[in-house]
Design a protein around this motif. Structure first.
Motif, PDB file in Angstrom:
ATOM      1  N   THR A 128     -93.241 -37.955   5.146  1.00 52.47           N
ATOM      2  CA  THR A 128     -92.075 -37.184   5.549  1.00 52.47           C
ATOM      3  C   THR A 128     -92.161 -36.970   7.059  1.00 52.47           C
ATOM      4  OG1 THR A 128     -93.109 -35.002   5.324  1.00 52.47           O
ATOM      5  CG2 THR A 128     -92.131 -35.965   3.332  1.00 52.47           C
ATOM      6  N   GLU A 129     -91.195 -36.277   7.585  1.00 53.61           N
ATOM      7  CA  GLU A 129     -91.208 -35.979   9.018  1.00 53.61           C
ATOM      8  C   GLU A 129     -92.445 -35.166   9.397  1.00 53.61           C
ATOM      9  OE1 GLU A 129     -88.392 -33.755  12.379  1.00 53.61           O
ATOM     10  OE2 GLU A 129     -87.575 -34.238  10.397  1.00 53.61           O
ATOM     11  N   ASP A 130     -92.890 -34.295   8.495  1.00 49.44           N
ATOM     12  CA  ASP A 130     -94.031 -33.422   8.774  1.00 49.44           C
ATOM     13  C   ASP A 130     -95.342 -33.909   8.176  1.00 49.44           C
ATOM     14  OD1 ASP A 130     -92.336 -31.581  10.107  1.00 49.44           O
ATOM     15  OD2 ASP A 130     -91.746 -30.720   8.180  1.00 49.44           O
ATOM     16  N   PHE A 131     -95.295 -34.980   7.434  1.00 47.06           N
ATOM     17  CA  PHE A 131     -96.489 -35.510   6.775  1.00 47.06           C
ATOM     18  C   PHE A 131     -96.514 -37.016   7.034  1.00 47.06           C
ATOM     19  CE2 PHE A 131     -98.985 -37.282   3.361  1.00 47.06           C
ATOM     20  CZ  PHE A 131     -99.952 -36.337   3.083  1.00 47.06           C
ATOM     21  N   ASP A 132     -97.229 -37.412   8.073  1.00 47.22           N
ATOM     22  CA  ASP A 132     -97.178 -38.817   8.485  1.00 47.22           C
ATOM     23  C   ASP A 132     -98.445 -39.180   9.249  1.00 47.22           C
ATOM     24  OD1 ASP A 132     -96.246 -41.385   8.868  1.00 47.22           O
ATOM     25  OD2 ASP A 132     -94.341 -40.778   9.758  1.00 47.22           O
ATOM     26  N   VAL A 133     -98.616 -40.453   9.499  1.00 45.48           N
ATOM     27  CA  VAL A 133     -99.698 -40.959  10.330  1.00 45.48           C
ATOM     28  C   VAL A 133     -99.412 -40.597  11.779  1.00 45.48           C
ATOM     29  CG1 VAL A 133    -100.904 -43.044  11.085  1.00 45.48           C
ATOM     30  CG2 VAL A 133    -100.103 -42.846   8.711  1.00 45.48           C
ATOM     31  N   GLN A 134    -100.459 -40.180  12.506  1.00 46.94           N
ATOM     32  CA  GLN A 134    -100.310 -39.759  13.896  1.00 46.94           C
ATOM     33  C   GLN A 134    -100.956 -40.778  14.835  1.00 46.94           C
ATOM     34  OE1 GLN A 134     -98.451 -36.932  14.589  1.00 46.94           O
ATOM     35  NE2 GLN A 134     -98.138 -36.996  12.352  1.00 46.94           N
ATOM     36  N   ILE A 135    -100.591 -40.705  16.094  1.00 46.55           N
ATOM     37  CA  ILE A 135    -101.163 -41.589  17.100  1.00 46.55           C
ATOM     38  C   ILE A 135    -102.677 -41.395  17.163  1.00 46.55           C
ATOM     39  CG2 ILE A 135    -101.246 -42.112  19.578  1.00 46.55           C
ATOM     40  CD1 ILE A 135     -98.302 -41.328  19.715  1.00 46.55           C
ATOM     41  N   GLY A 136    -103.411 -42.514  17.126  1.00 46.45           N
ATOM     42  CA  GLY A 136    -104.869 -42.466  17.189  1.00 46.45           C
ATOM     43  C   GLY A 136    -105.558 -42.280  15.864  1.00 46.45           C
ATOM     44  N   ASP A 137    -104.800 -42.221  14.775  1.00 47.11           N
ATOM     45  CA  ASP A 137    -105.393 -42.021  13.448  1.00 47.11           C
ATOM     46  C   ASP A 137    -106.146 -43.262  12.973  1.00 47.11           C
ATOM     47  OD1 ASP A 137    -104.546 -39.443  13.178  1.00 47.11           O
ATOM     48  OD2 ASP A 137    -103.014 -39.849  11.647  1.00 47.11           O
ATOM     49  N   ILE A 138    -107.086 -43.026  12.075  1.00 46.57           N
ATOM     50  CA  ILE A 138    -107.726 -44.093  11.317  1.00 46.57           C
ATOM     51  C   ILE A 138    -107.100 -44.080   9.930  1.00 46.57           C
ATOM     52  CG2 ILE A 138    -109.879 -44.935  10.305  1.00 46.57           C
ATOM     53  CD1 ILE A 138    -111.311 -43.748  12.748  1.00 46.57           C
ATOM     54  N   LEU A 139    -106.416 -45.166   9.592  1.00 44.76           N
ATOM     55  CA  LEU A 139    -105.619 -45.268   8.377  1.00 44.76           C
ATOM     56  C   LEU A 139    -106.318 -46.165   7.359  1.00 44.76           C
ATOM     57  CD1 LEU A 139    -103.002 -45.098   6.640  1.00 44.76           C
ATOM     58  CD2 LEU A 139    -102.052 -46.916   8.107  1.00 44.76           C
ATOM     59  N   VAL A 140    -106.371 -45.689   6.114  1.00 40.97           N
ATOM     60  CA  VAL A 140    -106.927 -46.471   5.001  1.00 40.97           C
ATOM     61  C   VAL A 140    -105.799 -46.731   4.008  1.00 40.97           C
ATOM     62  CG1 VAL A 140    -108.681 -46.594   3.198  1.00 40.97           C
ATOM     63  CG2 VAL A 140    -109.166 -45.342   5.320  1.00 40.97           C
ATOM     64  N   ASP A 141    -105.416 -47.996   3.862  1.00 38.75           N
ATOM     65  CA  ASP A 141    -104.311 -48.373   2.983  1.00 38.75           C
ATOM     66  C   ASP A 141    -104.892 -49.040   1.742  1.00 38.75           C
ATOM     67  OD1 ASP A 141    -102.005 -49.219   1.770  1.00 38.75           O
ATOM     68  OD2 ASP A 141    -101.140 -50.174   3.543  1.00 38.75           O
ATOM     69  N   VAL A 142    -104.993 -48.271   0.669  1.00 38.85           N
ATOM     70  CA  VAL A 142    -105.590 -48.760  -0.576  1.00 38.85           C
ATOM     71  C   VAL A 142    -104.477 -49.285  -1.483  1.00 38.85           C
ATOM     72  CG1 VAL A 142    -107.111 -48.214  -2.497  1.00 38.85           C
ATOM     73  CG2 VAL A 142    -107.362 -46.977  -0.338  1.00 38.85           C
ATOM     74  N   GLY A 143    -104.491 -50.589  -1.711  1.00 39.79           N
ATOM     75  CA  GLY A 143    -103.392 -51.235  -2.418  1.00 39.79           C
ATOM     76  C   GLY A 143    -102.319 -51.622  -1.424  1.00 39.79           C
ATOM     77  N   THR A 144    -102.704 -52.428  -0.455  1.00 40.48           N
ATOM     78  CA  THR A 144    -101.830 -52.730   0.676  1.00 40.48           C
ATOM     79  C   THR A 144    -100.665 -53.618   0.288  1.00 40.48           C
ATOM     80  OG1 THR A 144    -103.780 -52.615   2.104  1.00 40.48           O
ATOM     81  CG2 THR A 144    -101.804 -53.584   3.048  1.00 40.48           C
ATOM     82  N   ALA A 145    -100.879 -54.560  -0.635  1.00 42.13           N
ATOM     83  CA  ALA A 145     -99.851 -55.522  -1.053  1.00 42.13           C
ATOM     84  C   ALA A 145     -99.281 -56.230   0.170  1.00 42.13           C
ATOM     85  CB  ALA A 145     -98.789 -54.843  -1.899  1.00 42.13           C
ATOM     86  N   GLU A 146     -97.957 -56.169   0.359  1.00 45.41           N
ATOM     87  CA  GLU A 146     -97.323 -56.862   1.485  1.00 45.41           C
ATOM     88  C   GLU A 146     -97.579 -56.195   2.831  1.00 45.41           C
ATOM     89  OE1 GLU A 146     -95.414 -53.430   1.094  1.00 45.41           O
ATOM     90  OE2 GLU A 146     -95.559 -54.810  -0.610  1.00 45.41           O
ATOM     91  N   GLY A 147     -97.982 -54.913   2.811  1.00 41.48           N
ATOM     92  CA  GLY A 147     -98.358 -54.231   4.039  1.00 41.48           C
ATOM     93  C   GLY A 147     -97.243 -53.498   4.749  1.00 41.48           C
ATOM     94  N   MET A 148     -96.129 -53.219   4.064  1.00 35.40           N
ATOM     95  CA  MET A 148     -95.010 -52.571   4.755  1.00 35.40           C
ATOM     96  C   MET A 148     -95.392 -51.206   5.305  1.00 35.40           C
ATOM     97  SD  MET A 148     -91.022 -52.068   3.607  1.00 35.40           S
ATOM     98  CE  MET A 148     -91.057 -50.460   2.810  1.00 35.40           C
ATOM     99  N   PHE A 149     -96.133 -50.427   4.517  1.00 31.86           N
ATOM    100  CA  PHE A 149     -96.529 -49.098   4.988  1.00 31.86           C
ATOM    101  C   PHE A 149     -97.366 -49.208   6.255  1.00 31.86           C
ATOM    102  CE2 PHE A 149     -99.617 -45.559   4.977  1.00 31.86           C
ATOM    103  CZ  PHE A 149     -98.725 -44.510   5.137  1.00 31.86           C
ATOM    104  N   SER A 150     -98.326 -50.106   6.263  1.00 35.67           N
ATOM    105  CA  SER A 150     -99.242 -50.208   7.391  1.00 35.67           C
ATOM    106  C   SER A 150     -98.602 -50.844   8.621  1.00 35.67           C
ATOM    107  CB  SER A 150    -100.486 -50.998   6.992  1.00 35.67           C
ATOM    108  OG  SER A 150    -101.321 -50.223   6.170  1.00 35.67           O
ATOM    109  N   ILE A 151     -97.727 -51.821   8.423  1.00 37.14           N
ATOM    110  CA  ILE A 151     -97.102 -52.439   9.598  1.00 37.14           C
ATOM    111  C   ILE A 151     -96.194 -51.434  10.299  1.00 37.14           C
ATOM    112  CG2 ILE A 151     -95.048 -53.439   8.512  1.00 37.14           C
ATOM    113  CD1 ILE A 151     -97.354 -55.116  11.136  1.00 37.14           C
ATOM    114  N   ASP A 152     -95.641 -50.500   9.549  1.00 41.43           N
ATOM    115  CA  ASP A 152     -94.852 -49.427  10.166  1.00 41.43           C
ATOM    116  C   ASP A 152     -95.697 -48.558  11.098  1.00 41.43           C
ATOM    117  OD1 ASP A 152     -92.446 -50.102   9.008  1.00 41.43           O
ATOM    118  OD2 ASP A 152     -92.611 -48.675   7.358  1.00 41.43           O
TER     119      ASP A 152
END
Length: 273
Positions: free
Chosen positions: A94-118
């Motif tokens: 959401t607007e208040d619950f999101d990945v921030q600049i400089g974060d370390i992101l773990v994408d479990v079940g990445t599939a096509e990767g749309m979440f991570s490429i964003d």
């Protein structure tokens, strides 16, 4: 059956009204009508013989080889955009619950990767956790320009390590900031195997899919809170029949995702397995 079961549930009245005049599907809200005449730019890479979509008009997001026609690619990508619509119960952020600049992101079940490429331009490091060989091939093309900050783990995530299964605690040796899990109902076991990461990461958000199994929403919320995480569900409900013809089984409406935040005031004392 749904109408009979939930007729006294005021928070589901909008769904019950919608299915009176529309075919039932996973998402029974008016926002799905936006995708009836959905448009997308689809391309074909002659060099690697893979289809791709121009995601956000910016990223070439490659598709698995089994998506070998424009029609298959179109339907698949449309379903992704539908489930991540701003009004969807399945939306991860959401607007208040999101990945921030400089974060370390773990994408479990990445599939096509749309979440991570964003999020790729925001993050310091990205862990791609995916076992499907066709998606791994596609992901390497999608993230080709960003591989200096991408780590690919070709394993199933579970509550033990062995053969093709691995605990997150055994593959990640640093604090992380955001964990997304969409792994077909194995989220509970994956969370058990991430106990140490969750405990030591000081600033952490997790998003967990809760609709794959009947009791996931209860079990995952209970587990997350036992880990010292505050937890809230996304708004709305999904109808997820799991491809079962429910002749004698009472169908249910399920919460889509659970969004969790680290609460440093609490400690992990007990893990309920």
């Amino acid at each position: 059956k749904l109408s009979a079961r939930y007729k006294r549930h005021q928070d589901k009245a909008d769904i019950l009204g919608f299915i009176q005049t529309h075919p039932i599907s996973v998402f029974n809200y008016p926002f799905r009508e936006k995708y009836v005449n959905f448009s997308v730019e689809i391309g074909f890479d002659d060099e690697n013989k893979l289809y791709y979509v121009m995601h956000m008009g910016k990223y070439k997001m490659y598709m698995a080889r089994r998506l070998d026609t424009e029609e298959k690619v179109y339907e698949y990508y449309k379903s992704l955009c539908l489930e991540q619509d701003d009004q969807s119960p399945h939306r991860y952020v959401t607007e208040d619950f999101d990945v921030q600049i400089g974060d370390i992101l773990v994408d479990v079940g990445t599939a096509e990767g749309m979440f991570s490429i964003d999020k790729i331009e925001k993050v310091k490091r990205l862990y791609i956790i995916e076992m499907d060989a066709e998606w791994i091939e596609a992901l390497k093309y999608t993230f080709g320009d960003y591989m200096d900050k991408v780590i690919i783990v070709e394993k199933f995530v579970a509550d033990y390590t062995g053969y093709n299964f691995v605990m997150l605690d055994d593959v990640i040796d640093e604090d992380v900031n955001f964990i997304k899990m969409d792994i077909e109902g194995n989220e509970y076991a994956a969370m058990i195997g991430a106990k140490n990461i969750i405990k030591k990461s000081k600033k952490l958000k997790c998003v967990l899919c809760t609709y794959h199994n009947d009791n996931d929403e209860v079990a995952l919320k209970y587990l997350a809170e036992s880990y010292g995480l505050s937890a809230e569900f996304s708004e709305g409900y999904m109808y997820f029949a799991n491809n079962v013809e429910q002749l004698y089984i009472m169908p249910s409406l399920r919460r889509g995702v659970l969004r969790c935040k680290k609460n440093n005031m609490l400690q992990i004392d007990t893990v309920y397995t």
